[in-house]
Design an enzyme around this catalytic site. Sequence first.
Site, short mmCIF file in Angstrom:
data_model
loop_
_atom_site.label_atom_id
_atom_site.label_comp_id
_atom_site.label_asym_id
_atom_site.label_seq_id
_atom_site.Cartn_x
_atom_site.Cartn_y
_atom_site.Cartn_z
N TYR A 145 0.77 -1.10 0.12
CA TYR A 145 0.00 0.08 0.03
C TYR A 145 0.82 1.20 0.00
O TYR A 145 1.92 1.45 0.88
CB TYR A 145 -0.91 -0.01 1.23
N ASP A 248 9.74 3.15 -0.41
CA ASP A 248 8.26 3.70 0.49
C ASP A 248 8.57 3.32 1.76
O ASP A 248 8.38 2.28 2.23
CB ASP A 248 7.16 3.15 0.01
N LYS A 276 4.78 9.50 8.87
CA LYS A 276 4.19 8.49 10.09
C LYS A 276 5.25 9.25 11.13
O LYS A 276 5.20 10.16 11.52
CB LYS A 276 4.12 7.31 9.93
#
Length: 440
Positions: A145, A248, A276
């Site tokens: 994702y 990522d 994050k």
Amino acid sequence: MPTRKNSQHWFERSQRSLVEGVNSPSRGAAVFSPGPVFLERGQGSRVWDADGNEYVDFMMSFGALIQGHAHPKLVEVVSQTMEQGSHFAAATPAEVEAAERLCRMLPSAEVVRFTNTGSEATMLALRLARAHTSRTKFLKFEGHYHGWYDPYLLNAHSHAPEKLGPPENPTRTPDSEGIPASTFDDVVLAPWNDVAALERVMKQHGPELAAVITEPIMANMGCILPRDGYLQQLRALTQQYGALLILDEVVTGFRYAPGGCQEYYGIKPDISTFGKALGAGFPVGAVAGPRSILDRMRWSENMVLHYGTFNGHRLTMKVVAANLDLLSADGTYEKLNSVGNAAISGLHEVFRRHNTKAIVQGFGPMFQIYFTDRDAIHDYRDYCAYVDTHLYSRFVHRLLDQGIYMTPSNGLHWIISTAHTEKDLARLIEAADRACADLI
């Protein structure tokens, strides 16, 4: 069992003004039964809900809160910054200081561009890769994702094994309605963690790929580690075919080492994305890499366009700088790994004692529990075929009743912050022991 009458009240009230009563389905009744726990405050490793129930938090905002809740230094920085103005949408020293720290910590970063979310960062990374290579196709892996940008929303959710198709030609399943089928014309889909499959797909599509995007650890199916040498082989193949490697690290960044998983595994990507943990609870994303690629955003007729009123938000940049300073302190990563590994070891022992068919996969500050009779889960197809996600949800709901806050979604992961202590681990192991006693 604790009362959650106030949470239920807020959930009923929220459904009158919010879709499903939440702002992301991962927080709502699709995951939490019969509805979400409404949290009101947090301190260190603990959170309290609307009914006053206390929990040890192992979700930590899906990994964003690497310093725990309301870290004193970050509270001080926020308070002082707000007194002088939170945001100007102008150049500020704060964004320079944050960028300098990030570039010092990250070996692959000559320069950085800040965004507001991880999704924005991965959008920008793909645009840069396409501009730099003059190619349009890119490769993504099953189960990964990379945010909710249209071209990435392919085969990121789990499905029944019989619906996956063969590994050499996966069934292409969009993760959302509202995306034209033509959006995926430039997407090459492949299984992850399989060198032979990777070599095959790169031989077929490599010369037309602008980029290959991957998580270094598959974090969208819990916590699935790369096989030995896999990331290194991926790096070599992208270089062989002239495709950029986008790593990522929105989830893994600043968690396993100061320079992220790329430092831990010894990989130098062409472009990296972060989010994050970078913001320690504030919304932020970042794209980092060499000037030769990121300088394509310089103003010109052929520029890669990237605007954003809130890019480099002053308050957030102050928090980012302070957070990176805290993470740079001696012993930070030794503590994160020590506490995380102790939690993993304790959970292993609980499952062994109860003869529960479960494994705890990962290491250090990020891991996941899988109820399975397999020795390991290696990829998306293993997860879809061999993991009992319903049993995991029941297990976590029992933990919630005992004061352990975690999402019941098996596709996410347990997070250790700098605020977690041995006392928190003892409470987790005790709760897990009780949950296993009446689980099956």
